[in-house]
Design an enzyme around this catalytic site. Structure first.
Site, PDB file in Angstrom:
ATOM      1  N   ASN A  69       0.855  -1.196   0.000  1.00 18.88           N
ATOM      2  CA  ASN A  69       0.000   0.000   0.000  1.00 18.88           C
ATOM      3  C   ASN A  69       0.886   1.240   0.000  1.00 18.88           C
ATOM      4  O   ASN A  69       2.110   1.137  -0.059  1.00 18.88           O
ATOM      5  CB  ASN A  69      -0.948  -0.023   1.209  1.00 18.88           C
ATOM      6  CG  ASN A  69      -0.178  -0.115   2.506  1.00 18.88           C
ATOM      7  OD1 ASN A  69       0.608   0.770   2.832  1.00 18.88           O
ATOM      8  ND2 ASN A  69      -0.358  -1.211   3.233  1.00 18.88           N
TER       9      ASN A  69
ATOM     10  N   ASP B  65      -4.175  -6.664   4.826  1.00 23.56           N
ATOM     11  CA  ASP B  65      -5.156  -7.583   5.428  1.00 23.56           C
ATOM     12  C   ASP B  65      -5.052  -8.979   4.806  1.00 23.56           C
ATOM     13  O   ASP B  65      -5.431  -9.957   5.427  1.00 23.56           O
ATOM     14  CB  ASP B  65      -6.569  -7.031   5.236  1.00 23.56           C
ATOM     15  CG  ASP B  65      -6.817  -5.840   6.159  1.00 23.56           C
ATOM     16  OD1 ASP B  65      -6.302  -5.879   7.298  1.00 23.56           O
ATOM     17  OD2 ASP B  65      -7.484  -4.874   5.747  1.00 23.56           O
TER      18      ASP B  65
ATOM     19  N   LYS C  49       9.828 -16.233 -10.922  1.00 24.12           N
ATOM     20  CA  LYS C  49       9.034 -15.106 -11.430  1.00 24.12           C
ATOM     21  C   LYS C  49       7.873 -15.635 -12.267  1.00 24.12           C
ATOM     22  O   LYS C  49       8.086 -16.468 -13.168  1.00 24.12           O
ATOM     23  CB  LYS C  49       9.947 -14.214 -12.278  1.00 24.12           C
ATOM     24  CG  LYS C  49       9.268 -12.980 -12.766  1.00 24.12           C
ATOM     25  CD  LYS C  49      10.225 -12.144 -13.610  1.00 24.12           C
ATOM     26  CE  LYS C  49       9.446 -11.087 -14.346  1.00 24.12           C
ATOM     27  NZ  LYS C  49      10.172 -10.547 -15.474  1.00 24.12           N
TER      28      LYS C  49
ATOM     29  N   PHE D  40      -4.747   2.925  14.890  1.00 29.85           N
ATOM     30  CA  PHE D  40      -5.195   3.894  13.890  1.00 29.85           C
ATOM     31  C   PHE D  40      -6.392   3.298  13.157  1.00 29.85           C
ATOM     32  O   PHE D  40      -6.584   2.073  13.149  1.00 29.85           O
ATOM     33  CB  PHE D  40      -4.081   4.176  12.884  1.00 29.85           C
ATOM     34  CG  PHE D  40      -3.180   5.306  13.284  1.00 29.85           C
ATOM     35  CD1 PHE D  40      -2.286   5.151  14.338  1.00 29.85           C
ATOM     36  CD2 PHE D  40      -3.217   6.518  12.608  1.00 29.85           C
ATOM     37  CE1 PHE D  40      -1.459   6.192  14.717  1.00 29.85           C
ATOM     38  CE2 PHE D  40      -2.382   7.560  12.978  1.00 29.85           C
ATOM     39  CZ  PHE D  40      -1.502   7.404  14.025  1.00 29.85           C
TER      40      PHE D  40
ATOM     41  N   LYS E 238     -13.525  -0.401  15.570  1.00 29.52           N
ATOM     42  CA  LYS E 238     -12.149  -0.890  15.819  1.00 29.52           C
ATOM     43  C   LYS E 238     -11.772  -0.687  17.282  1.00 29.52           C
ATOM     44  O   LYS E 238     -11.133  -1.551  17.892  1.00 29.52           O
ATOM     45  CB  LYS E 238     -11.157  -0.171  14.893  1.00 29.52           C
ATOM     46  CG  LYS E 238     -11.225  -0.742  13.484  1.00 29.52           C
ATOM     47  CD  LYS E 238     -10.410  -0.009  12.448  1.00 29.52           C
ATOM     48  CE  LYS E 238     -10.680  -0.662  11.088  1.00 29.52           C
ATOM     49  NZ  LYS E 238     -10.264   0.112   9.939  1.00 29.52           N
TER      50      LYS E 238
ATOM     51  N   LYS F 218     -11.124  -4.260  18.979  1.00 28.13           N
ATOM     52  CA  LYS F 218      -9.697  -4.559  19.182  1.00 28.13           C
ATOM     53  C   LYS F 218      -9.243  -4.212  20.600  1.00 28.13           C
ATOM     54  O   LYS F 218      -8.060  -4.255  20.897  1.00 28.13           O
ATOM     55  CB  LYS F 218      -8.849  -3.830  18.132  1.00 28.13           C
ATOM     56  CG  LYS F 218      -9.237  -4.203  16.684  1.00 28.13           C
ATOM     57  CD  LYS F 218      -8.231  -3.711  15.666  1.00 28.13           C
ATOM     58  CE  LYS F 218      -8.757  -3.887  14.247  1.00 28.13           C
ATOM     59  NZ  LYS F 218      -7.705  -3.882  13.239  1.00 28.13           N
TER      60      LYS F 218
HETATM   61  O1  PMT Z   1       2.734   6.043   6.625  1.00 24.09           O
HETATM   62  P1  PMT Z   1       2.130   7.331   6.139  1.00 24.09           P
HETATM   63  O2  PMT Z   1       2.358   7.549   4.661  1.00 24.09           O
HETATM   64  O3  PMT Z   1       2.562   8.507   6.964  1.00 24.09           O
HETATM   65  O4  PMT Z   1       0.545   7.215   6.282  1.00 24.09           O
HETATM   66  C1  PMT Z   1      -0.046   7.207   7.537  1.00 24.09           C
HETATM   67  C2  PMT Z   1      -1.157   6.157   7.639  1.00 24.09           C
HETATM   68  C3  PMT Z   1      -2.308   6.549   6.731  1.00 24.09           C
HETATM   69  C4  PMT Z   1      -0.641   4.780   7.240  1.00 24.09           C
HETATM   70  C5  PMT Z   1      -1.597   6.151   9.165  1.00 24.09           C
HETATM   71  O5  PMT Z   1      -2.070   7.415   9.496  1.00 24.09           O
HETATM   72  C6  PMT Z   1      -2.698   5.118   9.389  1.00 24.09           C
HETATM   73  O6  PMT Z   1      -3.877   5.370   9.249  1.00 24.09           O
HETATM   74  N1  PMT Z   1      -2.276   3.883   9.769  1.00 24.09           N
HETATM   75  C7  PMT Z   1      -3.182   2.705   9.882  1.00 24.09           C
HETATM   76  C8  PMT Z   1      -3.416   2.108   8.517  1.00 24.09           C
HETATM   77  C9  PMT Z   1      -4.327   0.915   8.557  1.00 24.09           C
HETATM   78  O7  PMT Z   1      -3.906  -0.149   8.226  1.00 24.09           O
HETATM   79  O8  PMT Z   1      -5.532   1.133   9.040  1.00 24.09           O
HETATM   80  P2  PMT Z   1      -6.691   0.009   9.182  1.00 24.09           P
HETATM   81  O9  PMT Z   1      -7.904   0.791   9.461  1.00 24.09           O
HETATM   82  O10 PMT Z   1      -6.652  -0.908   8.018  1.00 24.09           O
HETATM   83  O11 PMT Z   1      -6.248  -0.820  10.450  1.00 24.09           O
HETATM   84  C10 PMT Z   1      -6.661  -0.451  11.758  1.00 24.09           C
HETATM   85  C11 PMT Z   1      -5.570  -0.731  12.755  1.00 24.09           C
HETATM   86  O12 PMT Z   1      -5.321  -2.150  12.800  1.00 24.09           O
HETATM   87  C12 PMT Z   1      -4.237  -0.079  12.454  1.00 24.09           C
HETATM   88  O13 PMT Z   1      -3.694   0.370  13.677  1.00 24.09           O
HETATM   89  C13 PMT Z   1      -3.406  -1.200  11.849  1.00 24.09           C
HETATM   90  O14 PMT Z   1      -2.015  -1.039  12.168  1.00 24.09           O
HETATM   91  C14 PMT Z   1      -3.969  -2.428  12.547  1.00 24.09           C
HETATM   92  N2  PMT Z   1      -3.933  -3.666  11.738  1.00 24.09           N
HETATM   93  C15 PMT Z   1      -4.595  -3.762  10.555  1.00 24.09           C
HETATM   94  C16 PMT Z   1      -4.604  -4.938   9.863  1.00 24.09           C
HETATM   95  C17 PMT Z   1      -3.909  -6.054  10.386  1.00 24.09           C
HETATM   96  N3  PMT Z   1      -3.862  -7.195   9.729  1.00 24.09           N
HETATM   97  N4  PMT Z   1      -3.238  -5.933  11.538  1.00 24.09           N
HETATM   98  C18 PMT Z   1      -3.245  -4.770  12.227  1.00 24.09           C
HETATM   99  O15 PMT Z   1      -2.635  -4.663  13.300  1.00 24.09           O
END
Ligand code: PMT
Length: 398
Positions: free
Chosen positions: A208, A277, A287, A321, A335, A339
């Protein structure tokens, strides 16, 4: 953070004086009022006019100059300072201050100040290792003087070793840390940042747009506040902030292992990483060759690291986040609950100036008691400071 701060930049005589010019530029660009004091030897390497032009202020060189003393005075310089930064600092300067000598304007001002003094030594490696120098540095440290550890590399004298003045960015960061109140002393903070890469074959992956900027800003700010910080990071092009331990990972599975291991010995966890995810069910050894008009990849779900950390949270404070493109509050609230988080930082990653890659962000804080705080557009550094203010308050009352 440096806006309006009064910083005295002391420059002593060594080949690295040219780097102090760049340091001055960084400090003034960040909004500090910088007053430069040069020793006579320093003026042999770079003319005071260079520092005067970049600081927009006269450069002070003479203890007994009637004009300089009348205009500002060495005691006034010492009194008005929020911070002294001495870069480069010679063995002679360190030795004089360690012995309480004040025989020129710089040593006199340093002796007279109550502001923190940050010293960035630069010298030949044998001088740096000399037990007399080491004793002088240790003595000053004992009295609260701060030191920037010199870099290792090719020295001006031709020797290779420890003694180089570090890059101006490193000294700048330590100056910021010296001005930051140590509100998280010895608190163990783990921060995740950046994207994960899920390999398809040896040359391709799913990922991403995360640059890591948000997570690195949080790690940097926590370190400035005195925390013991570990940054678990996916691949990024960013420099690891000073004083931060780093663990580099590629995939979500690697990030999971690293986070679970570090979580066991942490007090606060902040998960800013953008974890994939899903990952390809199969990683091809060779490849994948071009074939039909379409190619179907079979994906399987990655573990939700944050949810796993939430299920074994204990006394720790857990911050996640939420990166959303729709229904920001509803999704973020879900979340927070599912979580088992203490705080969610929600960002609408479709909004201009927010989310991936940019230097700014627009966030909302969601708390367990239902409170929601709306923050305006600000730099990711400022967002990081806001997050840590909230985290500190929650940590103290948990
Ligand atoms: O890195 P930058 O370019 O500065 O951008 C910042 C950002 C947009 C990445 C940051 O601000 C942000 O939003 N980070 C979380 C991105 C994310 O994966 O969000 P989510 O809504 O999909 O996941 C929610 C939370 O679960 C996050 O804290 C994530 O780290 C966590 N997660 C998600 C999926 C997974 N399989 N395991 C996780 O721990």
């Amino acid at each position: 953070m440096l806006k309006g701060k009064e910083i005295i930049l002391g420059v002593t005589g060594g080949i690295a004086v040219y780097k102090a010019v760049e340091l001055l530029r960084l400090l003034t660009k960040a909004g500090a009022n910088v007053h430069v004091i040069m020793t006579r030897a320093a003026t042999e390497f770079v003319a005071p006019l260079t520092f005067q032009t970049l600081s927009g202020r006269p450069v002070h060189t003479e203890l007994f100059s009637l004009i300089q003393e009348q205009e500002i005075g060495h005691i006034s310089l010492a009194d008005r300072a929020d911070l002294f930064v001495i870069a480069p600092a010679t063995a002679n300067f360190v030795g004089k201050v360690a012995c309480g000598l004040a025989d020129d304007l710089l040593t006199t001002a340093v002796m007279a100040t109550k502001a923190p003094v940050l010293i960035a030594p630069a010298m030949n490696m044998n001088m740096y290792q000399n037990p007399i120098y080491r004793e002088n540095e240790a003595r000053l440290k004992k009295h609260g003087y701060l030191f920037v550890h010199p870099a290792t590399g090719l020295l001006a004298c031709g020797w290779e070793g420890e003694g180089k003045l570090p890059d101006p960015e490193v000294i700048f960061e330590e100056a910021l840390a010296a001005l930051t109140q140590k509100t998280l002393p010895e608190v163990r903070v783990v921060v995740s940042a950046g994207p994960t890469r899920e390999a398809i074959d040896p040359v391709r992956y799913l990922s991403n747009h995360s640059s890591g900027k948000m997570g690195y800003a949080i790690a940097r700010e926590a370190a400035r506040r005195g925390a013991e910080v570990t940054l678990v990071t996916g691949p990024t092009a960013l420099k690891v902030p000073a004083g931060v331990n780093v663990v580099r990972v590629e995939s979500a599975l690697e990030m999971r292992d690293a986070m679970l291991e570090r979580a066991a010995t942490s007090d606060i966890i902040i998960k800013a990483a953008a974890v994939a995810d899903y990952r390809p069910r199969e990683r091809f050894d060779q490849k994948v060759k071009k074939g039909d008009a379409t190619l179907t990849l079979d994906l399987e779900k990655n573990p939700d690291i944050l949810a796993e950390l939430g299920s074994q949270k204990g006394e720790r404070l857990l911050v996640g986040f939420a990166a959303e493109t729709e229904a920001l509050l509803e999704n973020a609230e879900k979340k927070l609950r599912e979580k088992n988080l203490d705080l969610v930082v929600a960002n609408d990653v479709a909004a201009e100036g927010a989310g991936f890659h940019v230097d700014t962000n627009i966030v909302k804080f969601l708390y367990r008691d239902g409170r929601v705080e709306d923050l305006p557009l600000m730099s990711k550094d400022a967002v990081a400071a806001q997050i840590l203010d909230r985290v500190e308050a929650l940590y103290r009352t948990r």
